[in-house]
Write a protein that holds these residues in place. Structure first.
Motif, PDB file in Angstrom:
ATOM      1  N   VAL A 179       0.834  -1.205   0.000  1.00  0.00           N
ATOM      2  CA  VAL A 179       0.000   0.000   0.000  1.00  0.00           C
ATOM      3  C   VAL A 179       0.869   1.255   0.000  1.00  0.00           C
ATOM      4  N   THR A 180       1.861   1.310   0.878  1.00  0.00           N
ATOM      5  CA  THR A 180       2.692   2.508   0.960  1.00  0.00           C
ATOM      6  C   THR A 180       3.535   2.685  -0.305  1.00  0.00           C
ATOM      7  N   ARG A 181       3.995   1.588  -0.877  1.00  0.00           N
ATOM      8  CA  ARG A 181       4.781   1.680  -2.116  1.00  0.00           C
ATOM      9  C   ARG A 181       3.930   2.234  -3.255  1.00  0.00           C
ATOM     10  N   HIS A 182       2.705   1.740  -3.391  1.00  0.00           N
ATOM     11  CA  HIS A 182       1.825   2.222  -4.457  1.00  0.00           C
ATOM     12  C   HIS A 182       1.429   3.684  -4.249  1.00  0.00           C
ATOM     13  N   LEU A 183       1.223   4.067  -2.994  1.00  0.00           N
ATOM     14  CA  LEU A 183       0.910   5.469  -2.727  1.00  0.00           C
ATOM     15  C   LEU A 183       2.070   6.366  -3.152  1.00  0.00           C
ATOM     16  N   GLU A 184       3.284   5.956  -2.829  1.00  0.00           N
ATOM     17  CA  GLU A 184       4.455   6.757  -3.178  1.00  0.00           C
ATOM     18  C   GLU A 184       4.664   6.827  -4.682  1.00  0.00           C
ATOM     19  N   MET A 185       4.260   5.783  -5.395  1.00  0.00           N
ATOM     20  CA  MET A 185       4.411   5.764  -6.851  1.00  0.00           C
ATOM     21  C   MET A 185       3.525   6.804  -7.536  1.00  0.00           C
ATOM     22  N   ARG A 186       2.482   7.246  -6.847  1.00  0.00           N
ATOM     23  CA  ARG A 186       1.612   8.281  -7.432  1.00  0.00           C
ATOM     24  C   ARG A 186       2.353   9.602  -7.608  1.00  0.00           C
ATOM     25  N   GLY A 187       3.292   9.865  -6.701  1.00  0.00           N
ATOM     26  CA  GLY A 187       4.142  11.043  -6.853  1.00  0.00           C
ATOM     27  C   GLY A 187       3.521  12.367  -6.454  1.00  0.00           C
ATOM     28  N   ASP A 188       2.357  12.343  -5.780  1.00  0.00           N
ATOM     29  CA  ASP A 188       1.762  13.608  -5.348  1.00  0.00           C
ATOM     30  C   ASP A 188       1.958  13.766  -3.838  1.00  0.00           C
ATOM     31  N   PRO A 189       1.972  15.019  -3.344  1.00  0.00           N
ATOM     32  CA  PRO A 189       2.265  15.263  -1.926  1.00  0.00           C
ATOM     33  C   PRO A 189       1.292  14.591  -0.957  1.00  0.00           C
ATOM     34  N   LEU A 190      -0.006  14.572  -1.267  1.00  0.00           N
ATOM     35  CA  LEU A 190      -0.977  13.960  -0.362  1.00  0.00           C
ATOM     36  C   LEU A 190      -0.723  12.468  -0.201  1.00  0.00           C
TER      37      LEU A 190
END
Length: 206
Positions: A179-190
């Motif tokens: 989950v955290t890896r995929h969130l970081e892959m989005r590349g947006d601050p939120l």
């Protein structure tokens, strides 16, 4: 606020720090209908005993309803984001992770002197990190006198405080990592902030 037990945050220091870190709040009162405004709200005091304060323009519809002892609701928002079921190792349901603090308050209208002091604190809070800050005291006196009559400040005395942090509590380490890896892959601050929150909750790194 809907608060499943595992997502509740009751620690006063957590709540105090959350509000301090996310000062842009939704301010809700009841007029002829429910009315909401989005404004900065600051803290005065400490984690165990604090009051909040802000101001609105007198052109705002909410102004006509402001009075001492009026009940209001302040909603402070943290990072939030969609979590896809495709990120889990086993089939599950998609969800949304987020954090928020709700503070029910009673209002007290500020005096002119209290409003001026509040504005000085507000400007200092957000100007101090600028390369060339312009503080309240640096503004032309005529400009200040023109604007002060057009705004009203108020204190917000908390009567009820609720905090929630839905950060994938109850999931195993592999799913948290995904989950955290995929969130970081989005590349947006939120999404990046949300990933950090989840990692901190689960003790899985920075």
């Amino acid at each position: 606020m809907f608060q499943p037990d595992k997502y509740q945050k009751k620690d006063r220091q957590y709540i105090f720090d959350f509000i301090k870190a996310h000062p842009f709040a939704t301010f809700v009162i009841k007029g002829k209908e429910l009315l909401a405004t989005h404004i900065p709200i600051l803290l005065k005091g400490n984690a165990e005993n604090f009051i909040l304060y802000g101001h609105i323009a007198e052109a705002n519809e909410q102004y006509r309803h402001l009075k001492n002892e009026l009940e209001g609701l302040l909603i402070f928002h943290g990072a939030q984001g969609y979590v896809s079921s495709s990120w889990y190792k086993n089939v599950d349901i998609s969800t949304w992770d987020y954090s928020a603090v709700h503070v029910n308050v009673n209002l007290k209208i500020q005096s002119r002197e209290e409003l001026v002091e509040s504005l000085k604190n507000l400007v200092h809070r957000f100007e101090k990190d600028q390369d060339d800050p312009v503080y309240y005291e640096d503004l032309p006196e005529e400009m200040i006198e023109d604007h002060l009559p057009m705004i009203t400040g108020f204190w917000c005395e908390p009567t009820k405080i609720q905090a929630i942090a839905k950060w994938h509590q109850g999931y195993d380490k592999d799913d948290i990592h995904s989950v955290t890896r995929h969130l970081e892959m989005r590349g947006d601050p939120l999404s990046s902030e949300l990933s950090k929150n989840i990692k901190k909750e689960h003790g899985t790194g920075n």
